[in-house]
Structure formats: C-alpha cells, structure tokens
Design a protein around this motif. Structure first.
Motif: not given
Length: 222
Positions: A123-152
């Motif tokens: 569960p993510l509610r109330g936690r400090t979350v570090i979202v990690v990937d091996d790199g950021l090019a266009t960032g599309s996957t990370m943006r999608a992840a952040l939108l979804a993570i914020r909903q929690q």
C-alpha cells in the motif's frame, strides 16, 4: 556525476551511484522503493539495499493509439488504476479502446502475478515513495506511473534515475516532489548509450532480485 564519468558499466553500478544521491532518504518512516520493470528493477534493488528500504515493482502498461502505439491514450497500472488522457477529436472507437485495454490488462496481470508470486502490492498511502527506472528518455512511462501512483495518495513521491535527458527530467518537476537524475548528458539520444552492458532484463531476473530484496530487508528489520 557528470557525463565525463559515463558510461556506467551496468545497471547495478548505476544503482549504487544513484543510491549515493538519495542518501537523504535513509531512515525516513514509510520509505519504499518502487522500480519500473523490467530494467528499473536492478537499479532499484541497489537503491533499496543501500537505503535499507523495501523494494516493490510498479507495473505500468501504456495504452497506445491503435496504429500509433508510441502515442499514449493513457495507462493502466498496478492496483487496478487506469489513467486516461483526453482523446483529441474522439477518433478512437469504444471497441478499439476496449481491445487495447484488454490486451494490456492481460500483460499487466501476467507480470504482476509472475513478479509477486500472488503477493499483494505494498500500500502506498502515506508513504515516502522513490520511483526508480534505469533512465529517462521521453519519460512517457514514468509520467504514467506517477499519475497512477498519485491516485494512491503517498505522502511524498521522488523520481530517481541514473541518467536522463535534461528536458525530460525538468518536465517531470510538476509531477513529483523531487527529481534525482544522477547524470544528464547532452546530446542524450537513448538510455542504452550510457551503459557499457545494457541487456534486456528478463522476467526471471526481476523475480530473483525481488525475492533477494525481500530476504535482505527482512533480515535488516530484525
């Protein structure tokens, strides 16, 4: 780390370098490292180990426009989250959208079941979350992840990558509480250029690293 010190040898070394940039998170209550599979898991493993934090995966599947899959209509993510972008002109039929969602949902479920062995996500509610990937090019996957993570409703969300395009790292500032890009070489071109050894990560590698991280964190918590 500057571009002069690149390339990284592999994802493991990159994760150790990144962990040094995240030392200020060590000891925070509720700290969790979320890695984007597959390539982000080896990096996230090293970060979680250094910070003595639990490691989990956050599975995201982009919903690509039919015939133009590189453009995202939205994304589905762990926990049954669906994020949709506005559809310009409404030019995707409900049937086509349903087909894309069904296909990507099946792959998301397959990966979640395989990676977690039926364990529920942390569960993510109330936690400090570090979202990690091996790199950021266009960032599309990370943006999608952040939108979804914020909903929690986590308390704090940081994005952390060993290498990223400067513009992309900057563009994510409004979606995360902190962005840590350990190196931002220019011109960037592609993530794989900044690694000497950059094989495609396998499902077996993801499962092995997650299980090892669980064992190590359980030992640290004793």
């Amino acid at each position: 780390m500057t571009a002069d010190h690149l390339p990284y040898h592999d994802r493991q070394q990159a994760g150790r370098v990144l962990a040094e940039k995240l030392e200020h998170y060590r000891g925070r209550p509720g700290l969790l490292v979320l890695a984007l599979p597959r390539g982000g898991v080896a990096v996230g493993f090293e970060v979680a180990r250094a910070l003595k934090a639990p490691l989990d995966v956050f599975v995201v599947r982009k919903l690509g426009y039919p015939g133009h899959e590189e453009y995202a209509m939205g994304a589905i993510a762990s926990g049954g989250v669906r994020v949709m972008n506005p559809l310009p002109g409404g030019n995707v039929s409900p049937q086509a959208l349903a087909a894309v969602i069904e296909r990507e949902q099946a792959e998301l479920v397959r990966r979640e079941q395989l990676y977690r062995s039926q364990r529920p996500g942390v569960p993510l509610r109330g936690r400090t979350v570090i979202v990690v990937d091996d790199g950021l090019a266009t960032g599309s996957t990370m943006r999608a992840a952040l939108l979804a993570i914020r909903q929690q409703h986590p308390a704090h969300v940081a994005v952390a990558v060993p290498v990223g395009a400067r513009d992309t790292c900057g563009a994510l500032q409004d979606q995360a509480d902190e962005i840590v890009c350990a190196a931002m070489p220019e011109p960037f071109r592609a993530v794989g250029l900044w690694y000497e050894d950059f094989p495609q990560a396998s499902d077996d590698e993801v499962r092995t690293l997650l299980e090892q991280a669980r064992r190590e964190h359980a030992q640290d918590a004793r």
